[in-house]
Design an enzyme around this catalytic site. Structure first.
Site, PDB file in Angstrom:
ATOM      1  N   SER A   1       3.252  -1.513   5.588  1.00 57.38           N
ATOM      2  CA  SER A   1       5.199  -0.881   4.687  1.00 57.38           C
ATOM      3  C   SER A   1       5.738  -0.630   6.246  1.00 57.38           C
ATOM      4  O   SER A   1       5.178  -0.684   7.348  1.00 57.38           O
ATOM      5  CB  SER A   1       4.763   0.061   4.162  1.00 57.38           C
ATOM      6  OG  SER A   1       4.206   1.209   4.892  1.00 57.38           O
TER       7      SER A   1
ATOM      8  N   ASP B   1       5.803  -3.790   2.993  1.00 58.45           N
ATOM      9  CA  ASP B   1       6.235  -3.287   1.296  1.00 58.45           C
ATOM     10  C   ASP B   1       6.994  -2.297   1.704  1.00 58.45           C
ATOM     11  O   ASP B   1       7.638  -1.652   2.366  1.00 58.45           O
ATOM     12  CB  ASP B   1       4.778  -2.529   1.309  1.00 58.45           C
ATOM     13  CG  ASP B   1       4.385  -1.765   0.058  1.00 58.45           C
ATOM     14  OD1 ASP B   1       4.853  -2.134  -1.116  1.00 58.45           O
ATOM     15  OD2 ASP B   1       4.230  -1.405   0.489  1.00 58.45           O
TER      16      ASP B   1
ATOM     17  N   HIS C   1       4.665   5.991  -6.943  1.00 65.86           N
ATOM     18  CA  HIS C   1       3.084   6.207  -6.282  1.00 65.86           C
ATOM     19  C   HIS C   1       1.950   7.559  -5.949  1.00 65.86           C
ATOM     20  O   HIS C   1       2.915   8.707  -6.299  1.00 65.86           O
ATOM     21  CB  HIS C   1       4.091   5.962  -5.134  1.00 65.86           C
ATOM     22  CG  HIS C   1       4.801   4.512  -4.923  1.00 65.86           C
ATOM     23  ND1 HIS C   1       6.073   4.094  -5.248  1.00 65.86           N
ATOM     24  CD2 HIS C   1       3.983   3.322  -4.244  1.00 65.86           C
ATOM     25  CE1 HIS C   1       6.378   3.017  -5.287  1.00 65.86           C
ATOM     26  NE2 HIS C   1       5.187   2.569  -5.328  1.00 65.86           N
ATOM     27  N   GLY C   2       1.268   7.183  -4.951  1.00 66.04           N
ATOM     28  CA  GLY C   2       0.592   8.723  -4.663  1.00 66.04           C
ATOM     29  C   GLY C   2      -0.490   9.010  -5.766  1.00 66.04           C
ATOM     30  O   GLY C   2      -0.809   8.324  -6.638  1.00 66.04           O
TER      31      GLY C   2
ATOM     32  N   LYS D   1      -0.261  10.461 -11.003  1.00 68.89           N
ATOM     33  CA  LYS D   1       0.502   9.487 -11.354  1.00 68.89           C
ATOM     34  C   LYS D   1       1.420  10.640 -12.788  1.00 68.89           C
ATOM     35  O   LYS D   1       1.954   9.960 -13.664  1.00 68.89           O
ATOM     36  CB  LYS D   1       0.019   8.548 -11.860  1.00 68.89           C
ATOM     37  CG  LYS D   1      -0.092   7.651 -10.081  1.00 68.89           C
ATOM     38  CD  LYS D   1      -0.768   5.940 -10.177  1.00 68.89           C
ATOM     39  CE  LYS D   1      -1.347   6.037  -8.849  1.00 68.89           C
ATOM     40  NZ  LYS D   1       0.223   5.524  -8.243  1.00 68.89           N
TER      41      LYS D   1
ATOM     42  N   SER E   1      -2.340   2.414  -7.994  1.00 71.56           N
ATOM     43  CA  SER E   1      -3.985   3.061  -7.582  1.00 71.56           C
ATOM     44  C   SER E   1      -4.230   3.975  -9.115  1.00 71.56           C
ATOM     45  O   SER E   1      -4.079   3.973 -10.203  1.00 71.56           O
ATOM     46  CB  SER E   1      -3.796   4.047  -6.885  1.00 71.56           C
ATOM     47  OG  SER E   1      -4.776   2.949  -5.090  1.00 71.56           O
TER      48      SER E   1
ATOM     49  N   ASP F   1      -2.649   1.351  -2.301  1.00 71.12           N
ATOM     50  CA  ASP F   1      -2.802   2.526  -1.750  1.00 71.12           C
ATOM     51  C   ASP F   1      -3.735   3.271  -1.560  1.00 71.12           C
ATOM     52  O   ASP F   1      -4.650   3.702  -0.579  1.00 71.12           O
ATOM     53  CB  ASP F   1      -1.384   2.601  -1.219  1.00 71.12           C
ATOM     54  CG  ASP F   1      -1.446   2.755   0.707  1.00 71.12           C
ATOM     55  OD1 ASP F   1      -2.797   2.709   1.112  1.00 71.12           O
ATOM     56  OD2 ASP F   1      -0.193   3.368   1.176  1.00 71.12           O
TER      57      ASP F   1
HETATM   58  P1  13P Z   1      -0.647   3.399  -4.804  1.00 72.54           P
HETATM   59  O1  13P Z   1      -0.060   4.864  -4.271  1.00 72.54           O
HETATM   60  O2  13P Z   1      -0.199   3.501  -6.857  1.00 72.54           O
HETATM   61  O3  13P Z   1      -1.145   2.962  -4.294  1.00 72.54           O
HETATM   62  O4  13P Z   1       0.807   2.507  -5.113  1.00 72.54           O
HETATM   63  C1  13P Z   1       0.708   1.830  -3.587  1.00 72.54           C
HETATM   64  C2  13P Z   1       1.616   0.588  -4.097  1.00 72.54           C
HETATM   65  O5  13P Z   1       2.520   0.320  -4.622  1.00 72.54           O
HETATM   66  C3  13P Z   1       2.332   0.053  -2.716  1.00 72.54           C
HETATM   67  O6  13P Z   1       4.160  -0.156  -2.574  1.00 72.54           O
HETATM   68  O1  G3H Z   2       4.517   2.526  -1.799  1.00 69.30           O
HETATM   69  C1  G3H Z   2       4.251   3.054  -0.609  1.00 69.30           C
HETATM   70  C2  G3H Z   2       2.858   2.776   0.352  1.00 69.30           C
HETATM   71  O2  G3H Z   2       1.424   3.796  -0.026  1.00 69.30           O
HETATM   72  C3  G3H Z   2       2.934   3.223   1.234  1.00 69.30           C
HETATM   73  O3  G3H Z   2       3.118   4.213   2.080  1.00 69.30           O
HETATM   74  O4  G3H Z   2       5.472   4.341   3.798  1.00 69.30           O
HETATM   75  O5  G3H Z   2       3.157   5.977   3.575  1.00 69.30           O
HETATM   76  O6  G3H Z   2       2.769   3.592   4.583  1.00 69.30           O
HETATM   77  P1  G3H Z   2       3.827   4.463   3.415  1.00 69.30           P
HETATM   78 ZN    ZN Z   3       4.863   0.321  -3.415  1.00 67.15          ZN
END
Ligand code: 13P
Ligand code: G3H
Ligand code: ZN
Length: 309
Positions: free
Chosen positions: A50, A82, A180-181, A184, A214, A256
């Site tokens: 990212s 990303d 994300h995160g 969910k 995830s 992630d």
């Molecule tokens: P997660 O938070 O579910 O791992 O998703 C990661 C993601 O989409 C990164 O672009």
């Molecule tokens: O979708 C986002 C990714 O999990 C990246 O997260 O910006 O904290 O690196 P980040």
């Molecule tokens: Zn993402």
């Protein structure tokens, strides 16, 4: 060196019904763990960073570490941006040698998303780089953008077709219920496979991407919490649903959070169980091993990309 774009791996994934894991990287341990797992499984893989990961690790270090690892791994690997927030971020990564970038225009209305995506596509394609775009909104946190759950918007299949035709993007991230995160779903996990099917009918040859995918692996969350973390009620997308997605037309699955949990759970465990430890290698080595195991499990048992290098 097997630094490639995602073109061939995605073609194979569509033909042979499997998905490729796209794993987020922030430091050397993540890069080594992901590439060691891909090498052992003889699988193609995507390393993705990212904008904030690039800021953290610094572009030059990140590229050099990836290049060293890719040379050693000997499987096809793409380096991908990303959630590129704008044209400039994408351009910076293309100029630095990334083979794939995502322009995330999902925060804009349709026309502005088309415009910014097309701008990136023109620059990227002229340099042999492929582009992922996003249509629809995921709930949760995307990089520094927070999308409220009520604002989450599933991808419209008709719009998806028009969007791909007008932008010329190489792959499309869709919203079908993931986010994300680590949080969910409030109740049962549910993905809109009906929407995925309609999108595939309209766009059979476009690689589809699932963000926020995830599993939020319960054992990893438990270990974190056992050793002092405060991550209550976390819930992700079950392995069976991700496997179903991989055989029903999803080509790229983004992970992630699970890797963050893997690394943190081991660091917490070692430091709690061995309070005399202060050599970082004593906790980073098992942490790297746990990330590798996690990636390997996904490649082998969930995404189906083992042996597809
Ligand atoms: P997660 O938070 O579910 O791992 O998703 C990661 C993601 O989409 C990164 O672009
Ligand atoms: O979708 C986002 C990714 O999990 C990246 O997260 O910006 O904290 O690196 P980040
Ligand atoms: Zn993402």
């Amino acid at each position: 060196m097997a630094l490639v774009t995602t073109k061939e791996m995605f073609e194979k994934s569509i033909k042979e019904h499997f998905a490729i894991g796209a794993f987020n990287i922030n430091n050397m341990e993540f890069i080594q763990a992901i590439l060691d797992a891909a090498k052992e499984e003889n699988s193609p893989v995507i390393l993705q960073a990212s904008s904030s990961a690039i800021k953290y690790a610094r572009m030059n270090y990140l590229m050099k570490m990836c290049e060293a690892g890719i040379e050693e791994a000997g499987v096809p690997v793409a380096i991908h941006l990303d959630h590129g927030p704008d044209f400039e971020s994408c351009k910076m990564c293309i100029d630095a040698g990334f083979t794939s970038v995502m322009i995330d225009g999902s925060k804009y209305d349709f026309e502005e998303n088309v415009r910014v995506t097309k701008e990136v596509v023109d620059y990227a394609h002229a340099r042999g780089v492929v582009v992922e775009a996003e249509l629809g909104k995921l709930a949760g946190i995307e990089d520094e953008v927070n999308v409220a759950e009520d604002d989450a918007m599933f991808t419209d299949p008709m719009e998806a077709k028009e969007f791909v035709e007008r932008t010329g993007c190489d792959s499309l991230a869709i919203a079908i219920g993931t986010s994300h995160g680590a949080y969910k779903f409030k109740g049962e996990a549910k993905l809109r496979f009906d929407i995925l099917q309609k999108i595939k009918e309209k766009l059979p040859n476009t690689p589809i991407v699932l963000h926020g995918a995830s599993t939020v692996i319960p054992e990893l969350v438990e270990t974190c919490n056992k050793y002092g973390a405060d991550i209550p009620g976390a819930k992700g997308v079950p392995d069976e649903m991700l496997h179903e997605a991989s055989i029903k037309g999803v080509s790229k699955i983004n992970v992630d959070t699970d890797l963050r949990l893997a690394m943190t759970s081991e660091i917490r465990r070692v430091l709690a169980e061995e309070p005399s430890v202060f050599d970082p290698r004593k906790y980073l080595k098992p942490a790297r091993e746990k990330v590798k195991e996690t990636v390997q499990h996904k490649i082998k048992n969930v995404f189906g990309s083992s042996g597809k290098a």
